[in-house]
Structures are given as structure tokens and as C-alpha cells.
Write an enzyme that holds these catalytic residues in place. Structure first.
Site, mmCIF file in Angstrom:
data_model
loop_
_atom_site.group_PDB
_atom_site.id
_atom_site.type_symbol
_atom_site.label_atom_id
_atom_site.label_comp_id
_atom_site.label_asym_id
_atom_site.label_seq_id
_atom_site.Cartn_x
_atom_site.Cartn_y
_atom_site.Cartn_z
ATOM 1 N N SER A 31 -46.444 42.975 -30.637
ATOM 2 C CA SER A 31 -46.339 41.371 -30.797
ATOM 3 C C SER A 31 -45.239 41.016 -31.816
ATOM 4 O O SER A 31 -45.354 41.381 -33.124
ATOM 5 C CB SER A 31 -47.517 40.689 -31.103
ATOM 6 O OG SER A 31 -47.214 39.379 -31.211
ATOM 7 N N SER A 33 -45.089 38.008 -32.731
ATOM 8 C CA SER A 33 -45.291 36.613 -33.125
ATOM 9 C C SER A 33 -45.554 36.399 -34.683
ATOM 10 O O SER A 33 -45.082 35.396 -35.494
ATOM 11 C CB SER A 33 -46.937 36.117 -32.534
ATOM 12 O OG SER A 33 -46.482 35.876 -31.119
ATOM 13 N N THR A 78 -53.367 37.274 -26.631
ATOM 14 C CA THR A 78 -52.157 37.869 -25.487
ATOM 15 C C THR A 78 -52.923 38.854 -24.628
ATOM 16 O O THR A 78 -54.195 38.876 -24.784
ATOM 17 C CB THR A 78 -51.119 38.459 -26.254
ATOM 18 O OG1 THR A 78 -50.142 38.884 -25.252
ATOM 19 C CG2 THR A 78 -51.364 39.532 -27.105
ATOM 20 N N LYS A 82 -56.769 36.642 -22.319
ATOM 21 C CA LYS A 82 -56.418 35.089 -22.159
ATOM 22 C C LYS A 82 -57.751 34.500 -21.402
ATOM 23 O O LYS A 82 -58.043 33.421 -21.635
ATOM 24 C CB LYS A 82 -55.251 34.573 -21.418
ATOM 25 C CG LYS A 82 -53.978 35.224 -22.260
ATOM 26 C CD LYS A 82 -52.747 34.753 -21.475
ATOM 27 C CE LYS A 82 -51.728 35.194 -22.532
ATOM 28 N NZ LYS A 82 -50.169 34.813 -22.093
ATOM 29 N N ALA A 144 -45.193 31.885 -9.145
ATOM 30 C CA ALA A 144 -46.063 30.697 -9.778
ATOM 31 C C ALA A 144 -47.625 30.962 -9.439
ATOM 32 O O ALA A 144 -48.354 30.197 -10.018
ATOM 33 C CB ALA A 144 -45.683 29.401 -9.036
ATOM 34 N N GLY A 145 -47.932 32.119 -9.016
ATOM 35 C CA GLY A 145 -49.530 32.187 -8.954
ATOM 36 C C GLY A 145 -49.817 33.288 -10.220
ATOM 37 O O GLY A 145 -50.964 33.385 -10.248
ATOM 38 N N VAL A 171 -49.336 34.608 -1.474
ATOM 39 C CA VAL A 171 -48.961 32.972 -1.141
ATOM 40 C C VAL A 171 -50.268 32.321 -1.524
ATOM 41 O O VAL A 171 -50.190 31.082 -1.806
ATOM 42 C CB VAL A 171 -48.382 32.916 0.347
ATOM 43 C CG1 VAL A 171 -49.345 33.063 1.408
ATOM 44 C CG2 VAL A 171 -47.741 31.624 0.272
ATOM 45 N N TYR A 240 -37.837 38.243 -21.690
ATOM 46 C CA TYR A 240 -36.744 38.179 -22.819
ATOM 47 C C TYR A 240 -36.574 39.547 -23.390
ATOM 48 O O TYR A 240 -35.789 39.888 -24.065
ATOM 49 C CB TYR A 240 -37.334 37.344 -23.995
ATOM 50 C CG TYR A 240 -38.697 37.746 -24.687
ATOM 51 C CD1 TYR A 240 -38.718 38.751 -25.657
ATOM 52 C CD2 TYR A 240 -39.771 37.145 -24.083
ATOM 53 C CE1 TYR A 240 -40.140 38.988 -25.987
ATOM 54 C CE2 TYR A 240 -41.269 37.510 -24.500
ATOM 55 C CZ TYR A 240 -41.320 38.306 -25.644
ATOM 56 O OH TYR A 240 -42.357 38.620 -26.061
ATOM 57 N N GLY A 261 -36.338 34.406 -21.739
ATOM 58 C CA GLY A 261 -37.645 33.836 -22.063
ATOM 59 C C GLY A 261 -37.700 33.905 -23.652
ATOM 60 O O GLY A 261 -38.891 33.335 -23.997
#
Ligand code: NAP
Length: 292
Positions: A31, A33, A78, A82, A144-145, A171, A240, A261
Site C-alpha cells: 500500500s 497510502s 483495503t 471492506k 459496475a458490479g 449482468v 494505476y 487511476g
């Protein structure tokens, strides 16, 4: 100062005295961060250290109570914690309730508050990288899922995009997501990820966002066929590493504006920082710290 602390270190209080913020994960040594948050803390003269803590699945609740005992202000969460983190919270933000995952934890008084900064981070990234106002825009979200994709889709709906096309290999996930989105006036469509479905929407969108994990490995197929990309598109890849995915390369070759990203990573970090401290950090400094 260790590169990675463990839950045993938390139990023994074997951390820097001013360790008040952290990222938890399993693994967590990769990470970036700590670099970006520490730069922001130092610039604001805040006497806090941001550390990495490796936490095994099943131990997030104990980790939170140990952190509270040590006076931590909060932490980022992370993979793979989550969902578990959300389950250990006392109160959840509206977005966490909708998404079912938390990436920002704030220890506030006696409460553990769960929030998610991915969606707001992505919106700031799009505005910064492409100079876009999202209101009225037509956006396709690939993946998006997934965890990040759901956060992105939910935020874009909140921002009042004109049309949202939510694509996912499975889907059913985007069909379910679409049903749960608030009615903000955005026209939302759920679709799969076949070439036919993606071709059908390619001319109907201004922005294409990749939130699938396709592109992290050199051998990955493109999440969107190159031949449907054009100079009219703005293409954002949440990945990224590598800095230029196959999708971004193909988009650039066809004249599209592109961004990776890194900006989302920085802005979601900045949103977390503001939740913890009430202060807006210097995102330019955060970018330098993470790139250096
Ligand atoms: P995730 O929850 O595991 O979701 C993965 C997504 O990718 C799902 O939509 C999945 O579809 C799709 N996918 C995976 N393999 C596929 C394949 N072979 N063909 C088609 N679709 C495929 O992961 P995540 O946490 O959302 O992360 C997704 C990406 O976003 C990762 O690359 C991650 O690095 C990036 N990310 C970036 C940031 C940032 O700050 N820049 C933040 C978070 C995530 P199914 O649902 O059908 O499995």
C-alpha cells in the site's frame, strides 16, 4: 518505524506513540497510502503517524477495538476487509449502506463510523483530469458490479449524470444495483459485457470508465473492444499499475483523452483525510509523495 505492523504490535502497543492513522489489509505491504497521507499530515503540522497494519480476515473487530484503545483517529481499509469492516461499524454513511463495503473508518467518541471515499474520489479525479462537469454527461462504467464499480456508479447517479450505462460480466449484479439506485433523474441502463452490447452503446457515451480488474496483467484482454473507441471519448481506467493499460493505449491511439487511476487513489485518500481531520489536504503534495 516498521514497514508493516501486526495485530500483535497493536496488542502490545508496540507502535510509534503518535501512530493515529493506518491502512489495514491482508496483505498490506504494497500500500502506498502511508506516503501520501504522511506528506499531507506533515505539511499541515499534524503530529500524527500513518502506518500499515496487516490484519488477518476475522480479526478486523479486534483490530478496531485495539486501535480505539490506542487513540487512533481512523483507518483506511483495503482488500479483503471492506465487507468485514462495514460489519464492525456502529454507524454507516448512506453510501456504505447502499454499497455494502466501507473503505474509511473514523473512530469518533465511542462510535466506529464507516464511510466510502471511492465514489467521491473518482468524481474529483474526472473533474481534475478531464475538466468535466458530470451533470448531463453520458457515462459507461465497465465492471459496475464490482466493489469499485458500484461505488463509482452510485456516485455518478448522485452527481446527476445524464445517462449511465452500467456494464458487468455478471449482468445480474448491475441489474440489482440499478434497482437500488436513488431516482436522481439520471437515466440508468444495465447491460452485460458482450461485444454486441458494448458496440451498441459506444456512440451514445462521452466517458468510458474501466472499473474491472482487466488490464492489471499484461496478458489481459481489453475490457472494451479497441475498434469501438474514438477521439470523441474520454477514457478513465481505475487501474494505476501499470500506468498505461492496454485500454488506455488503444484509446490514445484512437485520439481519445485518457487518464489512469492514480488521481482516483489520491482523491479518495484526500476524502478520507478530510473525514478524519476536517481539513482538506494538499493533493498536489500527495501526488508528489506517491509518485516519488
Ligand atoms: P472486484 O470487486 O473484484 O471487481 C472486479 C470487477 O472486474 C467485477 O466487475 C468483475 O466482473 C470484473 N472482472 C474481473 N475479471 C473479469 C473478466 N475476465 N472479464 C470481465 N470482467 C471481469 O474488484 P474492485 O475492488 O472493484 O477493483 C476493480 C479494479 O479497480 C481493480 O483494477 C482495482 O485496482 C481498481 N481500483 C482502483 C482504485 C483507485 O483508487 N484507483 C480503487 C479501487 C479499485 P464480475 O462481477 O462478473 O466478476
Amino acid at each position: 518505524m516498521k514497514h508493516v505492523y501486526t495485530i500483535e504490535d497493536l496488542r502490545e502497543g508496540a507502535l510509534p506513540a503518535n501512530a493515529k492513522l493506518a491502512v489495514i489489509g491482508y496483505p498490506v505491504s504494497h500500500s502506498a497510502s502511508p506516503q501520501m497521507h504522511q506528506a499531507a499530515l506533515d505539511a499541515l503540522g499534524m503530529d500524527m503517524t500513518y502506518v500499515r497494519v496487516e490484519v488477518k480476515p476475522g480479526s478486523v473487530g479486534e483490530c478496531f477495538s485495539l486501535m480505539r484503545g490506542l487513540g487512533f483517529v481512523g483507518c483506511n481499509v483495503t482488500i479483503p476487509h471492506k465487507l468485514e469492516a462495514m460489519e464492525c461499524c456502529d454507524e454507516l454513511s448512506k453510501s456504505v449502506e447502499l454499497l455494502g463495503v466501507a473503505n474509511t473508518i473514523h473512530f469518533k467518541g465511542d462510535l466506529i463510523l464507516g464511510d466510502n471515499s471511492d465514489g467521491p474520489g473518482l468524481v474529483k479525479a474526472l473533474e481534475g483530469d478531464f475538466g468535466l462537469s458530470l451533470r448531463g454527461l453520458r457515462v459507461l462504467v465497465l465492471g459496475a458490479g464490482g466493489g469499485a464499480g458500484k461505488a463509482i456508479a452510485t456516485q455518478l447517479n448522485e452527481e446527476g449524470c445524464g445517462k449511465l450505462y452500467l456494464s458487468n460480466r455478471t449482468v445480474e449484479k448491475v441489474e440489482l444495483l440499478t434497482q437500488g439506485l436513488a431516482d436522481t433523474g439520471t437515466e440508468v441502463h444495465a447491460l452485460g459485457n458482450t461485444d454486441e452490447e458494448l458496440k451498441a452503446v459506444s456512440d451514445a457515451v462521452d466517458v468510458i470508465i474501466n472499473a474491472t480488474s482487466m488490464g492489471m496483467k499484461a496478458e489481459d484482454l481489453l475490457p472494451f473492444p479497441a475498434e469501438f473507441l474514438s477521439g470523441d471519448h474520454k477514457v478513465y481506467d481505475a487501474i494505476y499499475k501499470p500506468a498505461q493499460t492496454g485500454l488506455l493505449k488503444a484509446a490514445e491511439e484512437r485520439g481519445a483523452a485518457t487518464a489512469n487511476g492514480l488521481s482516483m487513489l489520491i482523491h479518495q485518500g484526500a476524502v478520507s483525510f478530510e473525514i478524519w481531520t476536517g481539513e482538506a489536504p494538499d493533493v498536489v503534495l500527495m501526488r508528489e509523495a506517491i509518485s516519488g
